[in-house]
Design an enzyme around this catalytic site. Structure first.
Site, PDB file in Angstrom:
ATOM      1  N   ASP A 235      -2.335  -1.729  -3.509  1.00 26.85           N
ATOM      2  CA  ASP A 235      -2.604  -2.176  -2.483  1.00 26.85           C
ATOM      3  C   ASP A 235      -1.789  -0.864  -2.580  1.00 26.85           C
ATOM      4  OD1 ASP A 235      -1.238  -2.672   0.766  1.00 26.85           O
ATOM      5  OD2 ASP A 235       0.130  -2.846   0.127  1.00 26.85           O
ATOM      6  N   ILE A 236      -1.563  -0.020  -0.859  1.00 25.14           N
ATOM      7  CA  ILE A 236      -0.998   1.111  -0.908  1.00 25.14           C
ATOM      8  C   ILE A 236       0.014   0.680  -0.332  1.00 25.14           C
ATOM      9  CG2 ILE A 236      -1.005   2.628   0.778  1.00 25.14           C
ATOM     10  CD1 ILE A 236      -4.104   3.516   0.088  1.00 25.14           C
TER      11      ILE A 236
ATOM     12  N   THR B  56      -6.580  -1.903  -0.537  1.00 25.09           N
ATOM     13  CA  THR B  56      -6.079  -1.685   1.664  1.00 25.09           C
ATOM     14  C   THR B  56      -5.820  -2.696   2.826  1.00 25.09           C
ATOM     15  OG1 THR B  56      -4.600  -0.004   2.226  1.00 25.09           O
ATOM     16  CG2 THR B  56      -7.048  -0.043   1.485  1.00 25.09           C
ATOM     17  N   GLY B  57      -5.574  -2.270   3.701  1.00 26.31           N
ATOM     18  CA  GLY B  57      -6.311  -2.599   4.704  1.00 26.31           C
ATOM     19  C   GLY B  57      -6.575  -1.354   5.395  1.00 26.31           C
TER      20      GLY B  57
ATOM     21  N   LYS C 118      -9.156  -9.219   0.911  1.00 18.88           N
ATOM     22  CA  LYS C 118      -9.057  -8.610   0.127  1.00 18.88           C
ATOM     23  C   LYS C 118      -9.626  -9.363  -1.834  1.00 18.88           C
ATOM     24  CE  LYS C 118      -5.312  -5.508   0.923  1.00 18.88           C
ATOM     25  NZ  LYS C 118      -4.253  -5.127   0.301  1.00 18.88           N
TER      26      LYS C 118
ATOM     27  N   ASP D 248       1.951  -6.347  -1.891  1.00 16.71           N
ATOM     28  CA  ASP D 248       3.098  -7.453  -0.956  1.00 16.71           C
ATOM     29  C   ASP D 248       3.011  -7.645   0.841  1.00 16.71           C
ATOM     30  OD1 ASP D 248       2.631  -4.234   0.491  1.00 16.71           O
ATOM     31  OD2 ASP D 248       4.543  -4.703   1.691  1.00 16.71           O
TER      32      ASP D 248
ATOM     33  N   ASN E 276      -1.578 -10.294   3.360  1.00 24.95           N
ATOM     34  CA  ASN E 276      -3.152  -9.662   3.557  1.00 24.95           C
ATOM     35  C   ASN E 276      -3.306  -9.529   1.650  1.00 24.95           C
ATOM     36  OD1 ASN E 276      -1.624  -7.420   3.395  1.00 24.95           O
ATOM     37  ND2 ASN E 276      -4.211  -6.340   3.466  1.00 24.95           N
TER      38      ASN E 276
END
Length: 270
Positions: free
Chosen positions: A10-11, A44-45, A198, A221, A224
């Protein structure tokens, strides 16, 4: 433990610290993983445009054999923008989600592959913030004008306390059987197509690469991120992760301001 062949990261709150920077230690660990032929996949979102700054830093951008899972798993693509998988929201879902925003006075936006759209002429602070972070422009469009625009996800974007209070409203209940909701930041509540998260996008990519879940490590974290941590053979929550993500992780690393990603990656490298 099975050999880790793919590392899904994730970012926000994971790859980058609270200043939105990749620390030298994280960058070094990722480079070491690449040298050991580990596939690094940003999950990522954000849209691809919002990840490109970091893909450039990690020397993963504009390549046919490097990949991103974007839009909370609704899109899997290579970093040259070739799409492997895309799951759109339907127009009626967009209409009904937008009506909830009107009734509750929430700021709301719909996202296509390359633009943010809002039916509210009064742009909210978090819409402008999101536009800057993900590197997409914002356009005003009425509901009717959105009919022929492919929508990948929708977002409620507002003050965290106000948003959390609104989310208790039963208006959201009728939509839970039609879309997948996820909290991606304290000020974002996002909707993708039903059963799309995801893990969905990562599963498609792993099938394409012929990599099994047991050979995947995922780090995240927020709520999502939880589905991809459960999908992966090794799911690692950040020290700064929300409780639901920690509860569904196999391990917990340090937080994003103390090189948590680097420490987790170094543990699985030779």
């Amino acid at each position: 433990m099975a050999e880790i062949k793919l590392i899904a990261i994730d970012i926000d709150g994971t790859l980058v610290n609270s200043k939105k920077e990749i620390t030298p230690a994280v960058k070094a660990a990722i480079e070491k993983a690449k040298l050991q032929n580990k596939k690094i996949v940003i999950c990522t979102g954000r849209p691809l445009a919002g990840a490109q700054r970091y893909l450039d830093e990690l020397k993963l951008n504009n390549q046919d054999d490097q990949y991103v899972v974007s839009f909370n798993g609704a899109v899997s693509e290579n970093t040259n923008s070739k799409i492997l998988f895309k799951q759109e929201l339907n127009y009626q879902d967009y209409i009904d989600l937008e009506v909830i925003a009107r009734k509750l006075n929430l700021h709301f936006q719909a996202i296509s592959l390359d633009r943010i759209y809002t039916a509210n002429r009064d742009l909210g602070y978090y819409t402008i913030y999101n536009s800057r972070i993900v590197n997409l422009g914002v356009s005003y469009r009425t509901q009717e004008e959105m009919q022929n625009i492919p929508i990948i996800k929708c977002m409620y974007v507002d003050d965290p306390k106000f948003l959390d209070e609104c989310l208790k409203n039963p208006l959201f209940d009728s939509m839970r059987t039609r879309v997948t909701f996820s909290k991606t930041e304290p000020f974002y509540y996002e909707a993708t197509a039903k059963s799309t998260d995801k893990a969905t996008g990562l599963k498609v990519l792993c099938a394409h690469l012929k990599i099994t879940p047991e050979n995947v490590m995922a780090l995240g974290d927020e709520a999502n991120d939880m589905p991809m941590l459960k999908f992966a053979g090794l799911g690692v929550a950040m020290g700064n992760a929300v409780n639901i993500t920690k509860q569904n992780a196999d391990a917990i690393t340090d937080d994003c301001d103390h090189d948590g990603v680097a420490k987790a990656i170094n543990k699985i490298l030779d």
